[in-house]
Design a protein around this motif. Structure first.
Motif, PDB file in Angstrom:
ATOM      1  N   HIS A  86      19.303 -53.943  33.204  1.00  0.00           N
ATOM      2  CA  HIS A  86      17.951 -53.814  32.640  1.00  0.00           C
ATOM      3  C   HIS A  86      18.019 -53.473  31.148  1.00  0.00           C
ATOM      4  N   PRO A  87      17.128 -54.037  30.319  1.00  0.00           N
ATOM      5  CA  PRO A  87      17.182 -53.787  28.864  1.00  0.00           C
ATOM      6  C   PRO A  87      17.217 -52.313  28.481  1.00  0.00           C
ATOM      7  N   PHE A  88      16.430 -51.466  29.158  1.00  0.00           N
ATOM      8  CA  PHE A  88      16.441 -50.039  28.810  1.00  0.00           C
ATOM      9  C   PHE A  88      17.815 -49.425  29.105  1.00  0.00           C
ATOM     10  N   ALA A  89      18.360 -49.768  30.267  1.00  0.00           N
ATOM     11  CA  ALA A  89      19.684 -49.241  30.630  1.00  0.00           C
ATOM     12  C   ALA A  89      20.759 -49.811  29.697  1.00  0.00           C
TER      13      ALA A  89
ATOM     14  N   MET B 104      35.469 -61.512  21.678  1.00  0.00           N
ATOM     15  CA  MET B 104      36.014 -61.737  23.019  1.00  0.00           C
ATOM     16  C   MET B 104      34.942 -61.693  24.104  1.00  0.00           C
ATOM     17  N   ILE B 105      33.975 -60.763  23.950  1.00  0.00           N
ATOM     18  CA  ILE B 105      32.995 -60.595  25.033  1.00  0.00           C
ATOM     19  C   ILE B 105      31.819 -61.551  24.909  1.00  0.00           C
ATOM     20  N   GLY B 106      31.621 -62.142  23.739  1.00  0.00           N
ATOM     21  CA  GLY B 106      30.509 -63.079  23.603  1.00  0.00           C
ATOM     22  C   GLY B 106      30.526 -63.764  22.255  1.00  0.00           C
ATOM     23  N   GLY B 107      30.173 -65.049  22.239  1.00  0.00           N
ATOM     24  CA  GLY B 107      30.115 -65.776  20.964  1.00  0.00           C
ATOM     25  C   GLY B 107      28.745 -65.630  20.342  1.00  0.00           C
ATOM     26  N   ALA B 108      27.832 -66.487  20.734  1.00  0.00           N
ATOM     27  CA  ALA B 108      26.451 -66.416  20.258  1.00  0.00           C
ATOM     28  C   ALA B 108      25.579 -65.838  21.364  1.00  0.00           C
ATOM     29  N   ILE B 109      24.717 -64.915  20.993  1.00  0.00           N
ATOM     30  CA  ILE B 109      23.800 -64.271  21.934  1.00  0.00           C
ATOM     31  C   ILE B 109      22.376 -64.562  21.493  1.00  0.00           C
ATOM     32  N   ASN B 110      21.545 -64.966  22.429  1.00  0.00           N
ATOM     33  CA  ASN B 110      20.130 -65.127  22.068  1.00  0.00           C
ATOM     34  C   ASN B 110      19.251 -64.626  23.204  1.00  0.00           C
ATOM     35  N   LEU B 111      18.166 -63.964  22.811  1.00  0.00           N
ATOM     36  CA  LEU B 111      17.279 -63.340  23.802  1.00  0.00           C
ATOM     37  C   LEU B 111      16.560 -64.350  24.685  1.00  0.00           C
ATOM     38  N   PRO B 112      16.168 -65.539  24.158  1.00  0.00           N
ATOM     39  CA  PRO B 112      15.512 -66.506  25.058  1.00  0.00           C
ATOM     40  C   PRO B 112      16.375 -66.868  26.268  1.00  0.00           C
ATOM     41  N   SER B 113      17.700 -66.973  26.082  1.00  0.00           N
ATOM     42  CA  SER B 113      18.557 -67.303  27.229  1.00  0.00           C
ATOM     43  C   SER B 113      18.600 -66.145  28.225  1.00  0.00           C
ATOM     44  N   VAL B 114      18.484 -64.906  27.708  1.00  0.00           N
ATOM     45  CA  VAL B 114      18.448 -63.738  28.593  1.00  0.00           C
ATOM     46  C   VAL B 114      17.190 -63.759  29.458  1.00  0.00           C
ATOM     47  N   THR B 115      16.046 -64.033  28.808  1.00  0.00           N
ATOM     48  CA  THR B 115      14.784 -64.048  29.584  1.00  0.00           C
ATOM     49  C   THR B 115      14.705 -65.266  30.502  1.00  0.00           C
ATOM     50  N   ASP B 116      15.375 -66.380  30.123  1.00  0.00           N
ATOM     51  CA  ASP B 116      15.413 -67.543  31.028  1.00  0.00           C
ATOM     52  C   ASP B 116      16.197 -67.200  32.301  1.00  0.00           C
ATOM     53  N   ALA B 117      17.327 -66.462  32.109  1.00  0.00           N
ATOM     54  CA  ALA B 117      18.159 -66.099  33.253  1.00  0.00           C
ATOM     55  C   ALA B 117      17.545 -64.959  34.064  1.00  0.00           C
TER      56      ALA B 117
ATOM     57  N   PRO C 155      13.864 -63.562  34.147  1.00  0.00           N
ATOM     58  CA  PRO C 155      12.445 -63.490  33.723  1.00  0.00           C
ATOM     59  C   PRO C 155      11.842 -62.101  33.910  1.00  0.00           C
ATOM     60  N   GLU C 156      12.406 -61.339  34.832  1.00  0.00           N
ATOM     61  CA  GLU C 156      11.862 -59.989  35.073  1.00  0.00           C
ATOM     62  C   GLU C 156      12.097 -59.045  33.895  1.00  0.00           C
ATOM     63  N   PHE C 157      12.989 -59.430  32.957  1.00  0.00           N
ATOM     64  CA  PHE C 157      13.261 -58.585  31.783  1.00  0.00           C
ATOM     65  C   PHE C 157      12.281 -58.844  30.640  1.00  0.00           C
ATOM     66  N   THR C 158      11.454 -59.867  30.762  1.00  0.00           N
ATOM     67  CA  THR C 158      10.599 -60.267  29.637  1.00  0.00           C
ATOM     68  C   THR C 158       9.687 -59.131  29.165  1.00  0.00           C
ATOM     69  N   GLY C 159       9.042 -58.481  30.107  1.00  0.00           N
ATOM     70  CA  GLY C 159       8.132 -57.398  29.733  1.00  0.00           C
ATOM     71  C   GLY C 159       8.849 -56.246  29.049  1.00  0.00           C
ATOM     72  N   ALA C 160       9.993 -55.848  29.606  1.00  0.00           N
ATOM     73  CA  ALA C 160      10.741 -54.730  29.025  1.00  0.00           C
ATOM     74  C   ALA C 160      11.265 -55.091  27.628  1.00  0.00           C
ATOM     75  N   LEU C 161      11.743 -56.327  27.453  1.00  0.00           N
ATOM     76  CA  LEU C 161      12.243 -56.737  26.149  1.00  0.00           C
ATOM     77  C   LEU C 161      11.118 -56.795  25.119  1.00  0.00           C
ATOM     78  N   ASN C 162       9.958 -57.297  25.541  1.00  0.00           N
ATOM     79  CA  ASN C 162       8.812 -57.339  24.623  1.00  0.00           C
ATOM     80  C   ASN C 162       8.405 -55.924  24.197  1.00  0.00           C
ATOM     81  N   THR C 163       8.437 -55.003  25.166  1.00  0.00           N
ATOM     82  CA  THR C 163       8.084 -53.606  24.849  1.00  0.00           C
ATOM     83  C   THR C 163       9.092 -53.000  23.884  1.00  0.00           C
ATOM     84  N   LEU C 164      10.387 -53.217  24.164  1.00  0.00           N
ATOM     85  CA  LEU C 164      11.429 -52.685  23.265  1.00  0.00           C
ATOM     86  C   LEU C 164      11.291 -53.269  21.868  1.00  0.00           C
ATOM     87  N   ALA C 165      11.090 -54.594  21.807  1.00  0.00           N
ATOM     88  CA  ALA C 165      10.986 -55.251  20.507  1.00  0.00           C
ATOM     89  C   ALA C 165       9.784 -54.737  19.722  1.00  0.00           C
TER      90      ALA C 165
END
Length: 324
Positions: A81-84, A128-141, A143-153
Motif C-alpha cells: 500500500h502507498p502509505f506503508a 538493480m531493483i528498477g529501471g524506469a518507474i511510473n505511477l500510471p503503471s502502478v495504478t494500472d496494476a 487500481p485500489e491504490f489510486t485513491g491513496a496515491l492521489n491523496t498522498l500526491a
C-alpha cells in the motif's frame, strides 16, 4: 544576521530579474511552481546542513533520493500500500544514515569517503531493483491504490488527480520541517551539542558530549530527509529513471546550505539560512529558462552564479569578523 541579509538580498535580486525577464514569469502559477521546487530542494538541504554543522559531509544524498524514489515505486508495484511503502522508504533512509554514521564514528572512516562510496552503492542499488518507474503503471496494476496515491500526491506535492499543481505543498512541508529543525538546533541541548561538535570536537568530548551518538543521529536525520525527498520526487514527477533520479542533488543541497550560512568548517548555520539558501537554486534555474538560454549552458550559469554568491558570502563573513 549579515549572512542572512546577504542571501536574502540575492534572492530579492533573482526574483526581480525573473519577474522582469518575462510577463509569464511573475504569474501566480509560475511562482507557485517555483515555490514547490524550492520545497523539494529545501527538504534535502536541511539534512545536508545539519551534517555540515557537525563538521561532516554527505555526498550520498542524491543517490539516496534516487534509490528511495525507485524503491517507493517498486514496493507499490509489488502490492505494498502507498502509505506503508512511504513508511518503509523512510525506514530505508534512516538505515542508510545509521550505516553511514556507524562507519564514520565506530570505524573512524572519513565521512567524505564513506558517503562517496554510498553515492555509487545506492545508485547501483536503484539500477538493480528498477529501471524506469511510473505511477500510471502502478495504478494500472493496482487500481485500489489510486485513491491513496492521489491523496498522498495532493497532501505532499499539492497536485490534484489530474497532475495540476494547486498549491505549493512541498514548500509548506519545508517550512514545517524547518521549524522542527530550528527548534532542535536553537532551543534544545541537541543543537548546542551539534554546534559544539562542529566548533571543536575534542572540546565537546571533554565537556561530556557523546560525540559519536550525536553524529549518528545527524546522519540518520539527513538520510531520512533524503528518502522523503525520493518519495516527493516520484509523487511529483510520476515518472523517474534510476539513472537520473536525484542526480547531483547532493551538490545542490550542500551549496544551498553554504549559501544559507553553514560553514564547511562546521559549527555555523541557522534554520532560516538553510531555507533561504535552498530557495536560490530553483529561482535561478527558472530565470535561466525564461531567459531562453540553451539547456547546455544552464549548469555553467548556475555554477558560476552560486560561486559568485559563495564568494560574496565569504567576504561578508570575513568583514563581520573584523568588526567584532
Amino acid at each position: 544576521m549579515t549572512r542572512i541579509l546577504g542571501v536574502l538580498g540575492l534572492l530579492v535580486a533573482l526574483y526581480a530579474a525573473l519577474i522582469e525577464s518575462n510577463p509569464a514569469a511573475g504569474s501566480t502559477r509560475n511562482l507557485i511552481y517555483v515555490a514547490n521546487n524550492q520545497g523539494r530542494y529545501g527538504i534535502v538541504t536541511l539534512g545536508a546542513a545539519l551534517v555540515i554543522i557537525v563538521g561532516g559531509i554527505d555526498l550520498s544524498i542524491g543517490s539516496v533520493v534516487g534509490c528511495a524514489a525507485v524503491l517507493f515505486g517498486v514496493l507499490m508495484e509489488q502490492g505494498v500500500h502507498p502509505f506503508a511503502a512511504a513508511g518503509w522508504v523512510l525506514l530505508f533512509g534512516a538505515s542508510v544514515g545509521l550505516v553511514n554514521g556507524l562507519l564514520i564514528t565506530r570505524l573512524r572512516l572519513q565521512a567524505f569517503l564513506v558517503t562517496l562510496c554510498g553515492m555509487f552503492v545506492y545508485r547501483g542499488v536503484a539500477r538493480m531493483i528498477g529501471g524506469a518507474i511510473n505511477l500510471p503503471s502502478v495504478t494500472d496494476a493496482h487500481p485500489e491504490f489510486t485513491g491513496a496515491l492521489n491523496t498522498l500526491a495532493y497532501v505532499m506535492t499539492g497536485k490534484n488527480e489530474k497532475g495540476v499543481l494547486i498549491f505549493p505543498a512541498m514548500f509548506a512541508l519545508l517550512l514545517v520541517l524547518a521549524a522542527v529543525v530550528g527548534f532542535l538546533v536553537h532551543r534544545t541541548a541537541y543543537g548546542r551539542y551539534w554546534y559544539a561538535i562542529g566548533h571543536n570536537e575534542l572540546a565537546a568530548k571533554y565537556a561530556g558530549v557523546n560525540v559519536n551518538r550525536q553524529r549518528v543521529i545527524v546522519y540518520v536525520i539527513c538520510s531520512t530527509l533524503a528518502a522523503l525527498g525520493g518519495v516527493l520526487l516520484l509523487l511529483n514527477d510520476s515518472t523517474i529513471s534510476s539513472d537520473t533520479a536525484g542526480a547531483s542533488l547532493e551538490l545542490y543541497a550542500i551549496l544551498g546550505a553554504v549559501l544559507g550560512g553553514c560553514s564547511l568548517r562546521g559549527g555555523e548555520g541557522t534554520a532560516l539560512g538553510m531555507v533561504l539558501g535552498a530557495m536560490v537554486l530553483p529561482v535561478l534555474e527558472t530565470l535561466v529558462s525564461f531567459r531562453g538560454l540553451k539547456n547546455d549552458v544552464i549548469p555553467a550559469v548556475i555554477g558560476l552564479t552560486l560561486l559568485l554568491g559563495t564568494i560574496v558570502d565569504e567576504l561578508i563573513r570575513r568583514r563581520s569578523r573584523v568588526h567584532r
